[in-house]
Enzyme design. Structure first.
Site, short mmCIF file in Angstrom:
data_model
loop_
_atom_site.label_atom_id
_atom_site.label_comp_id
_atom_site.label_asym_id
_atom_site.label_seq_id
_atom_site.Cartn_x
_atom_site.Cartn_y
_atom_site.Cartn_z
CG HIS A 127 10.32 -1.13 2.59
ND1 HIS A 127 9.70 -1.97 1.67
CD2 HIS A 127 10.02 -1.83 3.84
CE1 HIS A 127 8.88 -2.55 2.30
NE2 HIS A 127 8.98 -2.57 3.65
CB CYS A 128 7.89 3.93 3.83
SG CYS A 128 6.93 4.85 4.79
N PRO A 129 7.86 1.32 6.06
CG PRO A 129 8.61 0.82 8.27
CD PRO A 129 8.99 1.55 6.90
N GLY A 185 3.59 0.40 4.14
CA GLY A 185 3.60 -0.93 3.60
C GLY A 185 4.04 -1.20 2.35
#
Length: 364
Positions: free
Chosen positions: A168-170, A173
């Site tokens: 999961h890449c913030p 997003g």
């Protein structure tokens, strides 16, 4: 006769999807709820490139070559396109099991494992699956009520199972999975080239200006250039390092999740069943293979029973569609009587017929 048509709001499937995703544009855009760092990414890219095009490119196009802003614009547009494609697309979310499917899977598990004595811990819910003569374990997801496919994992942030889950890449997003990994890789690759390009030509710009007015005067006159150099310097190492790491993973046909867990490089020394043993084949499969379609059907229409609204009855439907106006009258002949007579107030009762003359004389 005018007829009024009553239209009810259509409920689409994305409005009832579980998980922690947000949707825009009637379900066409899908993102995670935490979008603050994504906005920071947009701000850094747009702000740095705006300063570069406004100041350095104008000077360098005259002093060196007009191709400098053209190539910078190509890198900028490609980076933005791949970023938005990664952020707004379905990463490969697997739908959760329906109640009937979940009940069937529970019965299948109980039939396989048997009854568990009270006080004992139930055995793990795992299925063995063979891929390229290698045993792969399919784990059961207690949230989605399914056996996850190979390489799938449950994202704790988005609360969904994602096929070929990478991470999961913030910064984008969104989750990075089977359906958007290639765009994520192209984004960080193009962003690395763009950062190096802007950083290098900022140094060239400062050097050319310093030859005319001096180094200190150049820094005083171009504070935007100093800001660009600082942003590019601190982001260059992380972006280029991330690109190199994912290039290594693509060459091995491996995901970040598998690398962190040590699935194929741990103590067991199990070989990666998904690797072809060739770098070119692995890169072609990960980056150039056919893109699978989304299985969510986000813009599909839900039935009325599932959308939470009660279907209207026949009487309600007919009364709502028909206008509340008197029925049209028809022209009748003098010898015809209407089937539906009027009310007693509207139609007076007929007078009794007079007795014939012969009957009156007989009575006398």
């Amino acid at each position: 006769m005018s007829v009024m048509v009553v239209r009810k709001k259509v409920t689409r499937k994305w409005e009832k999807l579980p998980g922690r995703n947000t949707f825009c544009c009637d379900g066409r855009v899908m993102m995670a709820r935490q979008k603050g760092i994504f906005y920071l990414t947009l701000f850094l890219i747009l702000g740095t490139c705006t300063l570069f095009f406004a100041f350095e490119c104008r000077y360098l196009a005259v002093q060196l070559s007009p191709a400098i802003p053209v190539f910078a614009a190509m890198l900028f547009l490609f980076s933005m396109a791949t970023l938005l494609r990664t952020s707004f697309s379905d990463p490969g979310v697997i739908p959760r099991a329906l109640p009937d499917e979940a009940a069937f899977i529970e019965m299948e598990i109980e039939a396989t494992n048997g009854a568990v004595p009270q006080g004992q811990r139930p055995p793990p819910r795992i299925k063995n699956f063979q891929i390229n003569n290698q045993i792969v374990k399919l784990k059961y997801c207690y949230t989605c009520k399914i056996f996850r496919p190979p390489r799938a994992s449950h994202c704790s942030i988005c609360d969904n199972c994602v096929e070929r889950f990478d991470h999961h890449c913030p910064w984008v997003g969104n989750c990075v999975g089977k359906r958007n990994y290639r765009y994520f890789y192209l984004f960080i690759l193009s962003l690395s080239l763009l950062t190096i390009y802007v950083f290098a030509f900022n140094i060239v710009y400062v050097a050319l200006k310093s030859l005319k007015i001096g180094f200190l005067e150049t820094l005083k006159e171009t504070p935007g250039t100093v800001l660009e150099v600082l942003i590019c310097f601190f982001t260059l190492w992380s972006v280029v390092g991330l690109t190199g790491f994912h290039t290594f993973l693509v060459a091995l046909n491996q995901t970040t999740n598998e690398d962190i867990k040590g699935s194929w490089t741990g103590k067991n020394r199990v070989q990666n069943p998904y690797s072809h043993g060739n770098i070119v084949k692995n890169c072609c499969e990960v980056l150039c293979g056919p893109l699978p379609p989304s299985v969510l059907d986000r813009r599909g229409i839900l039935p009325l029973e599932e959308s939470g609204s009660r279907p209207p009855s026949t009487q309600e439907t007919s009364s709502s569609l028909l206008p509340q106006s008197p029925a049209p009258t028809e022209h009748l002949n003098s010898n015809e009587m209407p089937e539906d007579s009027s009310t007693p107030e509207e139609m007076p009762p007929p007078e009794p017929p007079e007795p014939p003359q012969e009957a009156a004389e007989a009575e006398k």
